[in-house]
Motif scaffolding. Structure first.
Motif, PDB file in Angstrom:
ATOM      1  N   TYR A  34      15.168  -4.363  -0.920  1.00  0.00           N
ATOM      2  CA  TYR A  34      15.159  -2.930  -0.656  1.00  0.00           C
ATOM      3  C   TYR A  34      14.172  -2.658   0.466  1.00  0.00           C
ATOM      4  CZ  TYR A  34      17.005  -2.204  -5.439  1.00  0.00           C
ATOM      5  OH  TYR A  34      17.724  -2.217  -6.580  1.00  0.00           O
ATOM      6  N   ARG A  35      14.372  -1.513   1.117  1.00  0.00           N
ATOM      7  CA  ARG A  35      13.370  -1.074   2.083  1.00  0.00           C
ATOM      8  C   ARG A  35      12.624   0.107   1.491  1.00  0.00           C
ATOM      9  NH1 ARG A  35      13.966  -2.379   7.228  1.00  0.00           N
ATOM     10  NH2 ARG A  35      13.497  -0.316   7.990  1.00  0.00           N
ATOM     11  N   PRO A  36      11.311   0.097   1.580  1.00  0.00           N
ATOM     12  CA  PRO A  36      10.563   1.224   1.011  1.00  0.00           C
ATOM     13  C   PRO A  36      10.773   2.477   1.855  1.00  0.00           C
ATOM     14  CG  PRO A  36       9.083  -0.257   2.173  1.00  0.00           C
ATOM     15  CD  PRO A  36      10.436  -0.907   2.195  1.00  0.00           C
ATOM     16  N   ASP A  37      10.749   3.654   1.197  1.00  0.00           N
ATOM     17  CA  ASP A  37      10.844   4.906   1.942  1.00  0.00           C
ATOM     18  C   ASP A  37       9.523   5.197   2.651  1.00  0.00           C
ATOM     19  OD1 ASP A  37      13.434   5.281   1.076  1.00  0.00           O
ATOM     20  OD2 ASP A  37      12.785   6.288  -0.750  1.00  0.00           O
ATOM     21  N   GLU A  38       8.434   4.824   1.996  1.00  0.00           N
ATOM     22  CA  GLU A  38       7.120   4.985   2.595  1.00  0.00           C
ATOM     23  C   GLU A  38       6.278   3.798   2.188  1.00  0.00           C
ATOM     24  OE1 GLU A  38       5.226   8.703   1.475  1.00  0.00           O
ATOM     25  OE2 GLU A  38       7.140   9.724   1.729  1.00  0.00           O
TER      26      GLU A  38
ATOM     27  N   GLY B 245       3.998   5.899  -4.791  1.00  0.00           N
ATOM     28  CA  GLY B 245       2.694   5.547  -4.240  1.00  0.00           C
ATOM     29  C   GLY B 245       2.066   4.350  -4.928  1.00  0.00           C
ATOM     30  N   VAL B 246       2.798   3.259  -4.960  1.00  0.00           N
ATOM     31  CA  VAL B 246       2.323   2.084  -5.689  1.00  0.00           C
ATOM     32  C   VAL B 246       1.474   1.182  -4.780  1.00  0.00           C
ATOM     33  CG1 VAL B 246       3.053  -0.044  -6.818  1.00  0.00           C
ATOM     34  CG2 VAL B 246       4.263   2.088  -7.270  1.00  0.00           C
ATOM     35  N   ASP B 247       0.299   0.828  -5.270  1.00  0.00           N
ATOM     36  CA  ASP B 247      -0.549  -0.162  -4.602  1.00  0.00           C
ATOM     37  C   ASP B 247      -0.527  -1.433  -5.446  1.00  0.00           C
ATOM     38  OD1 ASP B 247      -1.357   1.666  -2.654  1.00  0.00           O
ATOM     39  OD2 ASP B 247      -2.912   2.467  -3.976  1.00  0.00           O
ATOM     40  N   PHE B 248      -0.440  -2.558  -4.756  1.00  0.00           N
ATOM     41  CA  PHE B 248      -0.360  -3.827  -5.476  1.00  0.00           C
ATOM     42  C   PHE B 248      -0.852  -4.919  -4.550  1.00  0.00           C
ATOM     43  CE2 PHE B 248       2.214  -7.542  -6.871  1.00  0.00           C
ATOM     44  CZ  PHE B 248       1.776  -7.606  -8.193  1.00  0.00           C
ATOM     45  N   ASP B 249      -1.647  -5.813  -5.077  1.00  0.00           N
ATOM     46  CA  ASP B 249      -2.098  -6.900  -4.216  1.00  0.00           C
ATOM     47  C   ASP B 249      -2.165  -8.213  -4.982  1.00  0.00           C
ATOM     48  OD1 ASP B 249      -4.561  -5.843  -5.571  1.00  0.00           O
ATOM     49  OD2 ASP B 249      -5.395  -7.599  -4.553  1.00  0.00           O
ATOM     50  N   VAL B 250      -1.962  -9.288  -4.254  1.00  0.00           N
ATOM     51  CA  VAL B 250      -1.991 -10.619  -4.838  1.00  0.00           C
ATOM     52  C   VAL B 250      -2.968 -11.468  -4.036  1.00  0.00           C
ATOM     53  CG1 VAL B 250      -0.617 -12.609  -5.495  1.00  0.00           C
ATOM     54  CG2 VAL B 250       0.455 -10.359  -5.403  1.00  0.00           C
TER      55      VAL B 250
ATOM     56  N   ILE C  82       0.841  -1.196   0.000  1.00  0.00           N
ATOM     57  CA  ILE C  82       0.000   0.000   0.000  1.00  0.00           C
ATOM     58  C   ILE C  82       0.876   1.246   0.000  1.00  0.00           C
ATOM     59  CG2 ILE C  82      -1.846   1.245   1.185  1.00  0.00           C
ATOM     60  CD1 ILE C  82      -2.279  -1.539   2.674  1.00  0.00           C
ATOM     61  N   GLY C  83       0.690   2.065  -0.990  1.00  0.00           N
ATOM     62  CA  GLY C  83       1.369   3.367  -1.044  1.00  0.00           C
ATOM     63  C   GLY C  83       2.868   3.287  -0.985  1.00  0.00           C
ATOM     64  N   ILE C  84       3.452   2.342  -1.713  1.00  0.00           N
ATOM     65  CA  ILE C  84       4.904   2.180  -1.664  1.00  0.00           C
ATOM     66  C   ILE C  84       5.604   3.329  -2.398  1.00  0.00           C
ATOM     67  CG2 ILE C  84       6.852   0.738  -2.385  1.00  0.00           C
ATOM     68  CD1 ILE C  84       5.244  -0.568  -0.203  1.00  0.00           C
ATOM     69  N   VAL C  85       6.535   3.963  -1.679  1.00  0.00           N
ATOM     70  CA  VAL C  85       7.348   5.012  -2.286  1.00  0.00           C
ATOM     71  C   VAL C  85       8.803   4.626  -2.114  1.00  0.00           C
ATOM     72  CG1 VAL C  85       8.040   7.434  -2.184  1.00  0.00           C
ATOM     73  CG2 VAL C  85       5.651   6.814  -1.813  1.00  0.00           C
ATOM     74  N   LYS C  86       9.556   4.679  -3.204  1.00  0.00           N
ATOM     75  CA  LYS C  86      10.985   4.413  -3.119  1.00  0.00           C
ATOM     76  C   LYS C  86      11.720   5.407  -4.002  1.00  0.00           C
ATOM     77  CE  LYS C  86      14.764   2.185  -2.092  1.00  0.00           C
ATOM     78  NZ  LYS C  86      15.248   2.129  -0.701  1.00  0.00           N
ATOM     79  N   ARG C  87      12.643   6.119  -3.363  1.00  0.00           N
ATOM     80  CA  ARG C  87      13.421   7.105  -4.107  1.00  0.00           C
ATOM     81  C   ARG C  87      14.854   6.644  -4.243  1.00  0.00           C
ATOM     82  NH1 ARG C  87      10.989   9.725  -0.079  1.00  0.00           N
ATOM     83  NH2 ARG C  87       9.094  10.852  -0.616  1.00  0.00           N
TER      84      ARG C  87
END
Lengths: 554, 374
Positions: free
Chosen positions: A78-82, A46-51, A32-37
């Motif tokens: 990796y660790r997400p920033d958000e 702000g990526v949402d993804f579900d399986v 939910i709301g993945i942010v990676k810089r």
């Protein structure tokens, strides 16, 4: 405990696009709301993804769209920033791939991580804590064999990795994850390394896994495959999701292509009329061995004329890689290869370069570029011996940079600067770098091996356009590819290779795809397989009881 | 809470130099602990070392004298290491260089009374040549037969040591002592103190022309590595031999040439020692400069210009070692510095995090992530 999700947890745990048919159970995996810089790049915005449990979820997107970043986050690399990750509805935080696998998430990367000298079983046990000291090989092999038959992963538990084909090694990687109890498998472009038959086998395996309640995330560039295997499709573009979890049944290839690149794709090219000139490359009766000292080329003769693209169609491992190497001087051979009368076979690679042979190698990161050198250094690999780059024994730094800047702009190589290390470039950008470098030498002859493998639709188009431009400019091009569509779209003539021999030669205009397909697979071998329609049915009698057994035991 | 070590995806630009400096600080702290443990006063010891190495013009000059062979051998290692050729035989190449330079005087290859402006260049040439030959052996073995260069260079160090002994105990022995007779003054590299008659302030300053050779060589090696076609090939092979072959580099030839050049630099260090400091060939005139050079190249991150700084630092340590006898403190500090540098390198490539044990079920020992993905 990393960062609070920017969006409130919200009512219910449903996926962002809840439809009435959604199952009662929470998604097996939810991001939910993945942010990676990364420096200068917002890889995930702000990526949402579900399986869901028991589905194959395809993830589509161009290179640099952020797919790999997202998957590396889910796999604990990796660790997400958000953002937040939930497994079966419960929030998790992964510090390493081990955390991810403990939570039931495993990833098969494009480059395998197997120990060649060890057996399949030993590789699967590697890194596990369970057999603490004494390795009961028999028992573990039994377990591995059971898992293998359960999911149709044909591989011998006692075989050493180096004896296995790439397809079999991939099966070992999948077994490794299954053995560790992975419920969700992420496969990063799994079919890129597979022959068509192997791909079909993989699809049957994936079906067997989803039937057993496991989930699969399938990253791919090939729309046909996605349509064939996926239940749902998510498309990413420039770090954002452009289509979230669409049921695959409801979309067309054309829709997906458009979502990926944001525009329509031209399927066929307007090629200039075929006007072949003199013979540029001629090979007669060439024989060569592969790295394991086994015969790879068994008497290959071919010609390439200027202004002509000759496609070599072959399934991986039939000698086409060695053919490219003998022409470019990287591999010794018997027989003679001439470029415009000049013998290039069995001469140092420098000789072929001077004779005007450009080479787009299959291995971009290991052969085609030096990963820790800068973009500028990589761009001068083929011309550092000559002015204007060199000035006597010195290399002119200023002119190198100017040249590199020019090439970077001309070939749209996206990098912060020409000092950026090549390994930080995405696949498509690296390939543009290599192509730009090779084409800039105005080669008489080009050998391009798998020039678009692993690239996104947009980058493929660029590569194809560049190759056609060179052809129209009078170069002879030997195009070696496992992608038959690519060969038919570009080549003027098609030679089919099988087990080190050229077994058929066709005019691309009138070529019969069925016939080529048959020859590639060794004529009269299997019937021309229509893509994975049969599904698990083929495996039925053997796999059936086993599947039933596990279902009963779980 | 447990410790987790995981690979870094990207390394910030400042991290590597910061880690190097931090490693030096930590190394000094650890060494200080040891000094304190045996009853010494670490602060006073360090102040004494600094004073002994940089306290006056005289000792600075002495520091530079010690730095000279380190600088040249450090460059020898740097050149080879950039291509991932592990030449740890700089010591042996230095010894052979000293022998070659001595041979010019002692055989003699040039008649007695040859003026310095001919004799010195001849000695330099002979020293570099002898070092190059000693480098050629492992180079050719590696290039043509694939023999591991680490083992060959290491073993050749002992051969070189015995070779020197064979001559200083035998044909060149001065009255049965393990040293040759003193060279004639024409064979001495000019020192600052030699000009004391004109400039009295230079009196007693033993720093010799070899140091200038070293600085010049550092600039030259930098130029070669960063700005020449040859250096480009070296960097290419060092990063990816496959890519280098693809770019048309003759790797075998390059291995041989680089090994010879590396040996020549180390050989020059040997020449500069016998001609600038010892003024004769004697047994054990090198306290292991060629081995310390490995640390120096590593500390300088294979950057020829940083080798200058690193070798002065280590020159100071060696010099101070004489001051705070009879302990092995400087040698210990050197060793601790190397260890700290290697550890710092790990932290540059990996990061360590504290993780709540509850987060991952059954998380045991650290050091989990064995996979490092590109």
């Amino acid at each position: 405990m990393t960062a609070a999700p920017p969006s409130p947890p919200g009512p219910g745990l449903g996926p962002p696009g809840p439809d009435p048919a959604a199952p009662e159970r929470p998604p097996a995996l939810e991001a939910i709301g993945i942010v990676k810089r990364f420096p200068g790049v917002l890889a995930n915005d702000g990526v949402d993804f579900d399986v869901r449990p028991g589905e194959v979820h395809a993830l589509l997107g161009e290179n640099g769209a952020g797919k790999s970043t997202l998957m590396n986050i889910l796999a604990g690399l990796y660790r997400p920033d958000e953002g937040e990750i939930r497994v079966d509805g419960a929030p998790v935080s992964f510090g390493s791939p081990r955390d991810a696998i403990d939570a039931g998430l495993g990833m098969v990367h494009q480059h395998f991580t197997l120990v060649p000298s060890q057996t399949v079983t030993e590789n699967i046990l590697l890194g596990l804590r369970r057999p603490r000291f004494y390795l009961d090989a028999g028992r573990s092999e039994g377990e591995v064999a059971r898992l293998a038959t359960e999911f149709g992963l044909r591989v011998h538990p006692k075989a050493k990795i180096w004896q296995l084909s790439v397809g079999e090694q991939q099966r070992v990687e999948i077994l490794k994850l299954l053995y560790r109890g992975a419920q969700i498998l992420i496969l990063d472009e799994p079919t890129a390394v597979l022959a068509p038959q192997e791909a079909e086998e993989l699809f049957r395996t994936l079906r067997a896994m989803t039937d057993a309640g496991r989930s699969v995330v399938f990253i791919s560039h090939k729309l046909t495959e996605v349509m064939a295997i996926a239940d749902r499709v998510t498309v990413m573009r420039r770090g954002r999701v452009t289509a979230a979890g669409q049921p695959a049944a409801g979309v067309t290839k054309r829709d997906l292509a458009q979502l990926m690149v944001g525009r329509d794709i031209v399927g066929l090219y307007d090629k200039a009329p075929f006007q072949p000139g003199d013979v540029l490359l001629s090979a007669s009766d060439v024989e060569a061995d592969n790295d394991r000292a086994l015969p790879a080329l068994r008497g290959v003769s071919l010609e390439v004329r200027s202004g002509e693209i000759v496609g070599i169609a072959a399934v991986a491992g039939n000698g086409q890689a060695e053919l490219a190497e003998v022409i470019t001087g990287l591999r010794p051979c018997r027989g003679v290869i001439r470029i415009g009368g000049d013998v290039v076979s069995n001469r140092p690679p420098k000789h072929a370069i001077k004779a005007g042979v450009a080479h787009v190698p299959e291995d971009r990161t290991g052969v085609g570029s030096a990963p820790n050198l800068s973009v500028a250094d990589n761009l001068i690999m083929k011309r550092f011996r000559e002015p204007p780059v060199s000035r006597g024994w010195l290399i002119d730094d200023g002119r190198t940079r100017t040249l590199a800047e020019e090439l970077k702009d001309e070939y749209a190589i996206a990098a912060p600067s020409v000092d950026t290390r090549a390994r930080l470039l995405s696949g498509g950008n690296l390939q543009r770098l290599i192509l730009g470098r090779e084409i800039e030498t105005r080669p008489a002859m080009m050998v391009a091996v798998q020039p678009t493998r692993g690239l996104d639709v947009g980058a493929i188009e660029t590569v194809h356009r560049l190759l056609l431009e060179r052809r129209d400019g009078g170069a002879g091009i030997l195009l070696i590819s496992e992608d038959l569509d690519e060969i038919l779209a570009l080549a003027d003539r098609v030679d089919v290779m099988y087990e080190g021999r050229i077994v058929g030669s066709f005019d691309a205009q009138t070529a019969d795809i069925q016939q080529i397909g048959l020859l590639m697979t060794g004529a009269g071998g299997d019937e021309p397989g229509d893509e994975g329609v049969a599904g698990a049915g083929d495996l039925g009698p053997a796999a059936g009881p086993d599947v039933a057994e596990t279902e009963a035991s779980t | 809470m447990t410790l987790r070590i995981e690979p870094r995806m990207s390394v910030p630009r400042w991290l590597s130099p910061a880690a190097t400096i931090l490693a030096l600080v930590v190394a000094l702290a650890i060494s200080g602990g040891v000094i304190a443990f045996v009853g010494g006063d670490p602060i006073r010891s360090y102040l004494h070392i600094v004073g002994a190495a940089f306290g006056s013009v005289g000792v600075i000059s002495d520091t530079l004298v010690k730095a000279t062979p380190l600088l040249l051998t450090g460059l020898a290692c740097t050149l080879a290491f950039r291509m991932r050729l592990w030449n740890i035989g700089a010591e042996g190449q230095l010894l052979l260089g000293a022998w070659g330079a001595s041979a010019v005087v002692l055989f003699p290859l040039l008649p007695a009374g040859t003026p310095g402006f001919i004799l010195i260049p001849a000695m330099m040439l002979a020293g570099a040549l002898a070092g190059a030959v000693w480098g050629l052996i492992p180079g050719a073995l590696r290039a043509l037969l694939g023999v591991n260069e680490i083992i060959v260079t290491l073993m050749l160090n002992y051969v070189a040591l015995l070779w020197i002994q064979f001559w200083v105990f035998g044909a060149w022995s001065e009255g049965g002592f393990q040293q040759s007779e003193q060279f004639p003054p024409e064979a001495f590299l000019p020192r600052l103190t030699d000009f004391a008659s004109a400039v009295p302030a230079l009196g007693g300053l033993t720093v010799h022309l070899g140091f200038l050779f070293g600085v010049g060589a550092a600039i030259l090696v930098w130029l070669v590595l960063e700005r020449s076609r040859w250096g480009y090939e070296i960097r290419l092979v060092g990063d990816s031999p496959e890519a280098a072959r693809y770019a048309g580099v003759d790797i075998k030839r390059l291995i041989i040439v680089v090994f010879a050049a590396s040996g020549a630099l180390a050989g020059l260090a040997g020449m500069s020692e016998v001609s600038g400091v010892v003024h004769r060939l004697q047994d054990r005139f090198s306290p292991g400069y060629g081995y310390t050079a490995i640390i120096i190249a590593y500390l300088a991150r294979y950057d020829p210009l940083k080798v200058i700084i690193a070798s002065i630092l280590f020159g100071a340590l060696i010099l101070a070692g004489r001051e705070i006898q009879p302990s092995g403190v400087p040698a210990m500090i050197q060793g601790v510095i190397l260890f700290c540098l290697i550890v710092a390198d790990v932290f540059v490539r990996y990061r360590v995090r504290l993780v709540r044990t509850g987060a991952a079920a059954g998380a045991g020992a650290p050091g989990g992530s064995a996979t490092s993905e590109a």
